[in-house]
Design an enzyme around this catalytic site. Structure first.
Site, PDB file in Angstrom:
ATOM      1  N   GLU A  67     -23.522 -19.725 -29.335  1.00  0.00           N
ATOM      2  CA  GLU A  67     -22.419 -19.021 -29.995  1.00  0.00           C
ATOM      3  C   GLU A  67     -21.499 -20.034 -30.651  1.00  0.00           C
ATOM      4  O   GLU A  67     -21.162 -21.055 -30.046  1.00  0.00           O
ATOM      5  CB  GLU A  67     -21.575 -18.210 -28.993  1.00  0.00           C
ATOM      6  CG  GLU A  67     -22.223 -16.998 -28.388  1.00  0.00           C
ATOM      7  CD  GLU A  67     -21.264 -16.260 -27.448  1.00  0.00           C
ATOM      8  OE1 GLU A  67     -20.036 -16.554 -27.491  1.00  0.00           O
ATOM      9  OE2 GLU A  67     -21.730 -15.402 -26.689  1.00  0.00           O
ATOM     10  N   GLU A  93     -16.028  -5.902 -32.656  1.00  0.00           N
ATOM     11  CA  GLU A  93     -16.371  -4.974 -31.581  1.00  0.00           C
ATOM     12  C   GLU A  93     -15.094  -4.460 -30.917  1.00  0.00           C
ATOM     13  O   GLU A  93     -14.414  -5.210 -30.226  1.00  0.00           O
ATOM     14  CB  GLU A  93     -17.278  -5.660 -30.570  1.00  0.00           C
ATOM     15  CG  GLU A  93     -18.606  -6.122 -31.171  1.00  0.00           C
ATOM     16  CD  GLU A  93     -19.385  -7.018 -30.220  1.00  0.00           C
ATOM     17  OE1 GLU A  93     -19.741  -6.557 -29.116  1.00  0.00           O
ATOM     18  OE2 GLU A  93     -19.633  -8.189 -30.582  1.00  0.00           O
ATOM     19  N   LYS A 100     -14.200  -4.699 -26.793  1.00  0.00           N
ATOM     20  CA  LYS A 100     -14.100  -5.942 -26.035  1.00  0.00           C
ATOM     21  C   LYS A 100     -12.676  -6.061 -25.501  1.00  0.00           C
ATOM     22  O   LYS A 100     -11.706  -5.772 -26.197  1.00  0.00           O
ATOM     23  CB  LYS A 100     -14.436  -7.147 -26.910  1.00  0.00           C
ATOM     24  CG  LYS A 100     -15.879  -7.193 -27.371  1.00  0.00           C
ATOM     25  CD  LYS A 100     -16.268  -8.567 -27.873  1.00  0.00           C
ATOM     26  CE  LYS A 100     -16.368  -9.554 -26.735  1.00  0.00           C
ATOM     27  NZ  LYS A 100     -16.795 -10.899 -27.194  1.00  0.00           N
ATOM     28  N   GLU A 134     -10.645 -11.374 -29.539  1.00  0.00           N
ATOM     29  CA  GLU A 134     -11.920 -10.995 -28.953  1.00  0.00           C
ATOM     30  C   GLU A 134     -12.591  -9.858 -29.717  1.00  0.00           C
ATOM     31  O   GLU A 134     -13.812  -9.742 -29.714  1.00  0.00           O
ATOM     32  CB  GLU A 134     -11.731 -10.586 -27.490  1.00  0.00           C
ATOM     33  CG  GLU A 134     -11.416 -11.733 -26.565  1.00  0.00           C
ATOM     34  CD  GLU A 134     -12.548 -12.743 -26.491  1.00  0.00           C
ATOM     35  OE1 GLU A 134     -13.677 -12.334 -26.168  1.00  0.00           O
ATOM     36  OE2 GLU A 134     -12.308 -13.926 -26.761  1.00  0.00           O
TER      37      GLU A 134
END
Length: 461
Positions: free
Chosen positions: A263, A319, A322, A328
């Site tokens: 990542e 997203e 999260k 985040e």
């Protein structure tokens, strides 16, 4: 060397180059309630010209959607079943037979991670079982003739107790011998990769006064850092962080284990109190890191010049489910409706000049002023009521002013009571890690929500 051996030597190189190529992929997270279907998502991944994709489980719908594509796939054993698999070959066999065997012939599953950042976010009782679980999964793969699948686990930078200068890279003393050394032994024996999550954004945010933003974004043309021990010269923060892991592995006797960037990325937005999280910086970082990682010949890092570094950008989507700070939920290359947040080509072949102009950043300096935490608009009232109850249950007189007859009771509204409770809770507990999130029912605001005699608590930056 004769002609025949020489021929096979080059044949080996050509075959190996496919596995160890510098092509960039993307992490496909699923923590959103508004994301496109797996079939649509695979088409979007291909439109980004990604060559690899990692998912955080072995979702069968996604694996079916990936059938017949040329995308290399990385799947994952969830953290919560590592303990059980570590003690049961039968369970490992069952997992492989259910999640790998039915898909392998048509889906290019090439990598299997046992857990995601287990050391960073899972109970300590799981830690010693990472490698035993990896061994059992590897044994099962071998029994099914699936030796080509590399087995590993992903680690964040917090497994190091020292990362500066890079030559001083050292694994934490509580895990170096008990966890990391057996992991490195396994990776060395099986010729697998050390999967590393590396985020210059978080390192920069921790010390923006001493780390230049351009240095973190690969934009600096003049700033250089020379390691006083290794004498290696660095021109960006990413290389420093990666090489600190290289030196840490070397310190444990494993200087040649290859690193895979599991990542990396930069947030395109965040909360008011989070600096540098914007579209301009996200596009700049991700475009630049892709250029570096896809360069031919490979650039590598100062400690490993010319080495290929396989990689995956985080993440495919913003997203919305999260937890944690706003960043985040804003690492995506795409909005949940499938449109680009900014132009990017993961093959690294499209010049930046071909993309639309980026909006200028407006939060590269720390915010100064007051911030409140209020209820988000349009949320489910039952869920909001539960969040209010949680905030009020933490004690410390968090919700005293909104009790009947007190100065903040009126207007007698769930929205206002929750807003007061969230602001009160966050102002008290932010320093100990609390966020203005409350399962998605709260948001930060710079506009004072106080009314009449009721003054809302705030955080002052």
């Amino acid at each position: 060397m004769g002609l025949l051996p020489l021929y096979f030597f080059f044949l080996f190189l050509s075959v190996s180059s496919g596995e160890f190529s510098s092509q960039v992929g993307v992490n496909y997270g699923q923590l959103g309630n508004n994301l496109p279907s797996p079939k649509q998502s695979v088409k979007l991944i291909q439109s980004l010209r990604a060559k690899r994709v990692k998912i955080y489980d072995a979702n069968h719908d996604i694996l079916n959607a990936l059938k017949g594509t040329n995308l290399q796939v990385c799947i994952m054993v969830p953290n919560e079943i590592i303990n059980n698999i570590s003690t049961s070959q039968k369970l490992a066999d069952s997992w492989v037979e259910t999640n790998v065997v039915p898909f392998y012939s048509t889906t290019k599953i090439r990598y299997l991670l046992v857990g995601n950042e287990v050391i960073s976010g899972s109970p300590k009782d799981i830690w010693p079982n990472i490698v035993p679980a990896m061994r059992k999964i590897k044994k099962s793969l071998k029994a099914h003739g699936l030796d080509k699948i590399k087995v590993s686990t992903s680690m964040a930078m917090d497994v190091l107790e020292s990362s500066f200068p890079p030559s001083n890279g050292t694994f934490r003393s509580d895990i170096a011998d008990s966890i990391v050394r057996p992991l490195l032994q396994f990776l060395h024996r099986t010729k697998s990769f050390y999967f590393l999550d590396v985020y210059p954004y978080f390192a920069w945010v921790m010390d923006p006064k001493n780390i230049n933003l351009d240095y973190a974004l690969f934009e600096s043309r003049t700033i250089k850092y020379t390691d006083p021990v290794s004498n290696l010269t660095y021109t960006n923060l990413f290389d420093q962080m990666v090489d600190s892991v290289v030196f840490a592995m070397k310190r444990l006797g494993y200087p040649d284990i290859r690193i895979w960037i599991a990542e990396t990325g930069w947030p395109n937005a965040g909360d008011i109190d989070q600096i540098g999280a914007n579209i301009y910086n996200a596009a700049t970082y991700n475009r630049n890191v892709v250029k570096k990682l896809t360069a031919k010949p490979p650039i590598g890092t100062p400690a490993r010049p010319g080495w290929v570094i396989p990689s995956l950008i985080f993440a495919l989507y913003n997203e919305n489910q999260k937890s944690g700070p706003g960043t985040e939920r804003h690492f995506g290359l795409l909005y949940p409706n499938g449109t680009n947040i900014y132009g990017i080509d993961l093959s690294g072949k499209t010049p930046d000049s071909c993309f639309e102009p980026l909006p200028k950043p407006d939060n590269n300096e720390p915010y100064k002023g007051k911030i409140w935490c209020v209820a988000a608009k349009g949320v489910n009232e039952t869920a909001l009521s539960s969040a209010l109850s949680y905030a009020c249950s933490q004690g410390n007189k968090t919700c005293d002013p909104i009790q009947p007859g007190k100065k903040c009771f009126k207007p007698d509204s769930l929205f206002w009571h929750a807003s007061y409770a969230f602001s009160s809770y966050w102002s008290q507990y932010r320093k100990t890690g609390a966020t203005c999130y409350f399962s998605g029912f709260a948001t930060q605001t710079a506009k004072d929500p106080s009314f009449g005699h009721c003054k809302f608590p705030s955080v002052t930056l």
